[in-house]
Design a protein around this motif. Structure first.
Motif, PDB file in Angstrom:
ATOM      1  N   PHE A 104      28.575   7.668  32.648  1.00  0.00           N
ATOM      2  CA  PHE A 104      29.069   7.230  33.966  1.00  0.00           C
ATOM      3  C   PHE A 104      29.214   5.724  34.084  1.00  0.00           C
ATOM      4  CE2 PHE A 104      27.270  11.296  35.829  1.00  0.00           C
ATOM      5  CZ  PHE A 104      28.522  11.868  35.960  1.00  0.00           C
ATOM      6  N   GLY A 105      29.832   5.090  33.126  1.00  0.00           N
ATOM      7  CA  GLY A 105      30.014   3.646  33.179  1.00  0.00           C
ATOM      8  C   GLY A 105      28.852   2.856  32.614  1.00  0.00           C
ATOM      9  N   MET A 106      27.686   3.476  32.490  1.00  0.00           N
ATOM     10  CA  MET A 106      26.555   2.785  31.865  1.00  0.00           C
ATOM     11  C   MET A 106      26.787   2.789  30.365  1.00  0.00           C
ATOM     12  SD  MET A 106      23.205   4.037  33.967  1.00  0.00           S
ATOM     13  CE  MET A 106      23.418   5.766  33.660  1.00  0.00           C
ATOM     14  N   LYS A 107      26.358   1.743  29.720  1.00  0.00           N
ATOM     15  CA  LYS A 107      26.584   1.645  28.286  1.00  0.00           C
ATOM     16  C   LYS A 107      25.325   1.176  27.581  1.00  0.00           C
ATOM     17  CE  LYS A 107      28.422  -2.961  28.959  1.00  0.00           C
ATOM     18  NZ  LYS A 107      29.539  -3.850  28.776  1.00  0.00           N
ATOM     19  N   SER A 108      25.300   1.430  26.296  1.00  0.00           N
ATOM     20  CA  SER A 108      24.193   0.957  25.472  1.00  0.00           C
ATOM     21  C   SER A 108      24.698  -0.170  24.588  1.00  0.00           C
ATOM     22  CB  SER A 108      23.666   2.096  24.596  1.00  0.00           C
ATOM     23  OG  SER A 108      24.619   2.402  23.588  1.00  0.00           O
ATOM     24  N   ARG A 109      23.780  -0.826  23.947  1.00  0.00           N
ATOM     25  CA  ARG A 109      24.178  -1.780  22.918  1.00  0.00           C
ATOM     26  C   ARG A 109      24.617  -0.974  21.698  1.00  0.00           C
ATOM     27  NH1 ARG A 109      19.796  -2.242  19.296  1.00  0.00           N
ATOM     28  NH2 ARG A 109      17.891  -1.353  20.153  1.00  0.00           N
ATOM     29  N   LYS A 110      25.382  -1.590  20.833  1.00  0.00           N
ATOM     30  CA  LYS A 110      25.806  -0.913  19.605  1.00  0.00           C
ATOM     31  C   LYS A 110      24.687  -1.057  18.576  1.00  0.00           C
ATOM     32  CE  LYS A 110      30.639  -1.585  20.525  1.00  0.00           C
ATOM     33  NZ  LYS A 110      31.910  -2.153  20.115  1.00  0.00           N
ATOM     34  N   VAL A 111      24.406   0.057  17.888  1.00  0.00           N
ATOM     35  CA  VAL A 111      23.290   0.098  16.948  1.00  0.00           C
ATOM     36  C   VAL A 111      23.799   0.555  15.587  1.00  0.00           C
ATOM     37  CG1 VAL A 111      21.049   1.147  16.478  1.00  0.00           C
ATOM     38  CG2 VAL A 111      21.721   0.688  18.827  1.00  0.00           C
ATOM     39  N   LYS A 112      23.342  -0.123  14.540  1.00  0.00           N
ATOM     40  CA  LYS A 112      23.689   0.294  13.175  1.00  0.00           C
ATOM     41  C   LYS A 112      22.660   1.325  12.722  1.00  0.00           C
ATOM     42  CE  LYS A 112      25.290  -2.605  10.108  1.00  0.00           C
ATOM     43  NZ  LYS A 112      25.413  -3.664   9.073  1.00  0.00           N
ATOM     44  N   VAL A 113      23.137   2.483  12.279  1.00  0.00           N
ATOM     45  CA  VAL A 113      22.247   3.555  11.832  1.00  0.00           C
ATOM     46  C   VAL A 113      22.629   4.003  10.425  1.00  0.00           C
ATOM     47  CG1 VAL A 113      21.704   4.409  14.140  1.00  0.00           C
ATOM     48  CG2 VAL A 113      23.677   5.320  12.939  1.00  0.00           C
ATOM     49  N   SER A 114      21.655   4.573   9.746  1.00  0.00           N
ATOM     50  CA  SER A 114      21.858   5.133   8.408  1.00  0.00           C
ATOM     51  C   SER A 114      21.479   6.608   8.432  1.00  0.00           C
ATOM     52  CB  SER A 114      20.975   4.405   7.389  1.00  0.00           C
ATOM     53  OG  SER A 114      21.223   3.029   7.415  1.00  0.00           O
ATOM     54  N   GLU A 115      21.799   7.311   7.352  1.00  0.00           N
ATOM     55  CA  GLU A 115      21.457   8.731   7.288  1.00  0.00           C
ATOM     56  C   GLU A 115      19.948   8.931   7.412  1.00  0.00           C
ATOM     57  OE1 GLU A 115      21.663  10.399   3.121  1.00  0.00           O
ATOM     58  OE2 GLU A 115      23.013   8.679   2.957  1.00  0.00           O
ATOM     59  N   ASN A 116      19.548  10.035   8.000  1.00  0.00           N
ATOM     60  CA  ASN A 116      18.162  10.453   8.223  1.00  0.00           C
ATOM     61  C   ASN A 116      17.405   9.605   9.242  1.00  0.00           C
ATOM     62  OD1 ASN A 116      18.469  12.561   6.362  1.00  0.00           O
ATOM     63  ND2 ASN A 116      17.939  11.205   4.668  1.00  0.00           N
ATOM     64  N   ASP A 117      18.093   8.734   9.990  1.00  0.00           N
ATOM     65  CA  ASP A 117      17.441   7.999  11.072  1.00  0.00           C
ATOM     66  C   ASP A 117      17.312   8.911  12.287  1.00  0.00           C
ATOM     67  OD1 ASP A 117      17.297   5.702   9.589  1.00  0.00           O
ATOM     68  OD2 ASP A 117      18.922   4.662  10.630  1.00  0.00           O
ATOM     69  N   THR A 118      16.343   8.606  13.144  1.00  0.00           N
ATOM     70  CA  THR A 118      16.228   9.272  14.435  1.00  0.00           C
ATOM     71  C   THR A 118      16.390   8.211  15.509  1.00  0.00           C
ATOM     72  OG1 THR A 118      14.764  11.002  13.620  1.00  0.00           O
ATOM     73  CG2 THR A 118      14.713  10.572  15.969  1.00  0.00           C
ATOM     74  N   ILE A 119      17.236   8.486  16.475  1.00  0.00           N
ATOM     75  CA  ILE A 119      17.484   7.566  17.573  1.00  0.00           C
ATOM     76  C   ILE A 119      16.845   8.149  18.819  1.00  0.00           C
ATOM     77  CG2 ILE A 119      19.231   6.428  18.965  1.00  0.00           C
ATOM     78  CD1 ILE A 119      21.115   6.857  16.514  1.00  0.00           C
ATOM     79  N   LYS A 120      15.981   7.364  19.450  1.00  0.00           N
ATOM     80  CA  LYS A 120      15.331   7.798  20.692  1.00  0.00           C
ATOM     81  C   LYS A 120      15.904   6.976  21.836  1.00  0.00           C
ATOM     82  CE  LYS A 120      11.115   9.170  18.349  1.00  0.00           C
ATOM     83  NZ  LYS A 120       9.662   9.048  18.268  1.00  0.00           N
ATOM     84  N   ILE A 121      16.412   7.670  22.851  1.00  0.00           N
ATOM     85  CA  ILE A 121      17.057   7.008  23.982  1.00  0.00           C
ATOM     86  C   ILE A 121      16.203   7.197  25.228  1.00  0.00           C
ATOM     87  CG2 ILE A 121      19.145   6.869  25.374  1.00  0.00           C
ATOM     88  CD1 ILE A 121      20.539   8.378  23.055  1.00  0.00           C
ATOM     89  N   LYS A 122      15.918   6.083  25.881  1.00  0.00           N
ATOM     90  CA  LYS A 122      15.179   6.098  27.144  1.00  0.00           C
ATOM     91  C   LYS A 122      15.906   5.177  28.114  1.00  0.00           C
ATOM     92  CE  LYS A 122      10.715   6.715  24.923  1.00  0.00           C
ATOM     93  NZ  LYS A 122       9.386   6.182  24.712  1.00  0.00           N
ATOM     94  N   ALA A 123      15.575   5.287  29.396  1.00  0.00           N
ATOM     95  CA  ALA A 123      16.125   4.362  30.385  1.00  0.00           C
ATOM     96  C   ALA A 123      15.434   3.015  30.228  1.00  0.00           C
ATOM     97  CB  ALA A 123      15.923   4.903  31.789  1.00  0.00           C
ATOM     98  N   ALA A 124      16.210   1.948  30.303  1.00  0.00           N
ATOM     99  CA  ALA A 124      15.641   0.603  30.228  1.00  0.00           C
ATOM    100  C   ALA A 124      14.802   0.342  31.479  1.00  0.00           C
ATOM    101  CB  ALA A 124      16.753  -0.428  30.097  1.00  0.00           C
ATOM    102  N   LEU A 125      13.720  -0.382  31.325  1.00  0.00           N
ATOM    103  CA  LEU A 125      12.806  -0.651  32.433  1.00  0.00           C
ATOM    104  C   LEU A 125      13.510  -1.367  33.589  1.00  0.00           C
ATOM    105  CD1 LEU A 125       9.924  -0.434  33.451  1.00  0.00           C
ATOM    106  CD2 LEU A 125       9.443  -2.625  32.353  1.00  0.00           C
ATOM    107  N   LEU A 126      14.339  -2.358  33.283  1.00  0.00           N
ATOM    108  CA  LEU A 126      15.063  -3.074  34.329  1.00  0.00           C
ATOM    109  C   LEU A 126      16.001  -2.127  35.083  1.00  0.00           C
ATOM    110  CD1 LEU A 126      15.637  -5.750  35.722  1.00  0.00           C
ATOM    111  CD2 LEU A 126      17.376  -6.197  33.982  1.00  0.00           C
TER     112      LEU A 126
END
Length: 129
Positions: A52-74
């Motif tokens: 909904f218009g909110m965006k994340s920073r771009k992150v470089k990932v490799s195979e077998n990584d796990t990405i955990k997404i949470k709401a930013a404190l601010l």
């Protein structure tokens, strides 16, 4: 070559699906408290998330990584304050509640657009289980 993506944002936009983009192209969607596996087109890829218009920073990932997404404190803080002001707008804007609510909602949308709304942690070798 895949990465695992977990989403746990709490009450902020918990009913909406988040778009997962790799190199700018939407490849999957992610619900709240969900975990998906996404295949990477290259060994190292750039991934980002939109909601909904909110965006994340771009992150470089490799195979077998796990990405955990949470709401930013601010983002949690600003959303809570502005939504609380909308709820109590009858006190804040006695004369014209509609204009006050529209103003507060616009502030919320603008703050979500310009701030990185998500906290993204990349962990090596974690699983969705």
């Amino acid at each position: 070559m895949a990465v695992k993506i977990r989403r746990h944002m709490g009450w902020i936009n918990s009913g909406s699906k988040m778009n997962i983009k790799i190199h700018g192209k939407t490849v999957n969607e992610l619900s709240e408290d969900d975990c998906v596996y996404v295949t990477l087109p290259e060994k190292e890829s750039i991934i980002e998330f939109r909601l909904f218009g909110m965006k994340s920073r771009k992150v470089k990932v490799s195979e077998n990584d796990t990405i955990k997404i949470k709401a930013a404190l601010l983002n949690k803080f600003i959303s809570t304050i502005l939504l609380g002001m909308v709820v109590f707008s009858y006190i804040l804007f006695e004369d014209d509640q509609l204009v006050g609510n529209i103003f507060l909602i616009l502030l919320l949308v603008i703050s979500n657009y310009f701030l990185h709304s998500f906290k993204i942690d990349v962990v090596r070798g974690d699983s969705c289980d």
